[in-house]
Scaffold this motif. Structure first.
Motif, PDB file in Angstrom:
ATOM      1  N   UNK A  37      51.142  57.971  56.192  1.00 16.90           N
ATOM      2  CA  UNK A  37      51.665  58.340  54.833  1.00 16.90           C
ATOM      3  C   UNK A  37      53.010  58.825  54.564  1.00 16.90           C
ATOM      4  N   UNK A  38      53.505  59.702  55.263  1.00 17.50           N
ATOM      5  CA  UNK A  38      54.737  60.233  55.262  1.00 17.50           C
ATOM      6  C   UNK A  38      55.891  58.911  55.251  1.00 17.50           C
ATOM      7  N   UNK A  39      55.653  58.011  56.126  1.00 17.73           N
ATOM      8  CA  UNK A  39      56.401  56.967  56.157  1.00 17.73           C
ATOM      9  C   UNK A  39      56.351  56.015  55.107  1.00 17.73           C
ATOM     10  N   UNK A  40      55.249  55.667  54.607  1.00 17.51           N
ATOM     11  CA  UNK A  40      55.080  54.827  53.407  1.00 17.51           C
ATOM     12  C   UNK A  40      55.597  55.471  52.167  1.00 17.51           C
ATOM     13  N   UNK A  41      55.435  56.642  52.013  1.00 20.21           N
ATOM     14  CA  UNK A  41      56.135  57.453  50.901  1.00 20.21           C
ATOM     15  C   UNK A  41      57.581  57.272  51.044  1.00 20.21           C
ATOM     16  N   UNK A  42      58.411  57.278  52.202  1.00 23.56           N
ATOM     17  CA  UNK A  42      59.716  57.204  52.291  1.00 23.56           C
ATOM     18  C   UNK A  42      60.158  55.830  51.850  1.00 23.56           C
TER      19      UNK A  42
END
Length: 134
Positions: A37-42
């Motif tokens: 989720x973190x990388x998708x957000x970035x």
């Protein structure tokens, strides 16, 4: 770990992903899911890795800004319980022409302003469109 090489991300993007990941983990999301989720957000916010090289299909700063604004708008609507695809009584009433200007969406007001050729309409907010049309 999510797919893909993270070497094309700047240090700032990596810090941002770590911070987002920690936040998700604090809320009880699994470590693997939090990282994804973190990388998708970035990626959503910045359009992917910003160092030179890679796919070559980069978004302009304006396009990135527009995507972030649209994403924030949709998130705010979902928090209020509105869905951008839901038909509401006011939008169906405005199509029949039996509603007041205040009940119209900004897009509907923009269409009326276009029909009346109001100058500066593209930069107006909803309240400004209401004043210009009334």
């Amino acid at each position: 770990m999510p797919r893909g090489d993270k070497s094309k991300y700047t240090a700032k993007q990596q810090r941002k992903a770590e911070h987002i990941e920690e936040s998700y983990e604090e809320r009880g999301v699994s470590e693997k899911e939090a990282e994804a989720r973190a990388w998708a957000t970035v990626n959503k916010q910045s359009g992917g890795g910003e160092r030179s090289g890679g796919s070559g299909k980069k978004k302009s700063a304006t396009a990135k800004r527009a995507d972030r604004k649209d994403s924030a708008h949709r998130a705010a609507q979902s928090r209020k319980g509105d869905s951008p695809n839901k038909g509401s009584a006011s939008s169906s009433a405005s199509k029949s022409g039996s509603t007041s200007l205040a009940d119209m969406t900004r897009d509907e007001l923009m269409q009326k302003a276009r029909e009346r050729d109001i100058r500066g309409r593209s930069k107006m907010r909803k309240d400004e469109l209401l004043r210009a049309l009334s």
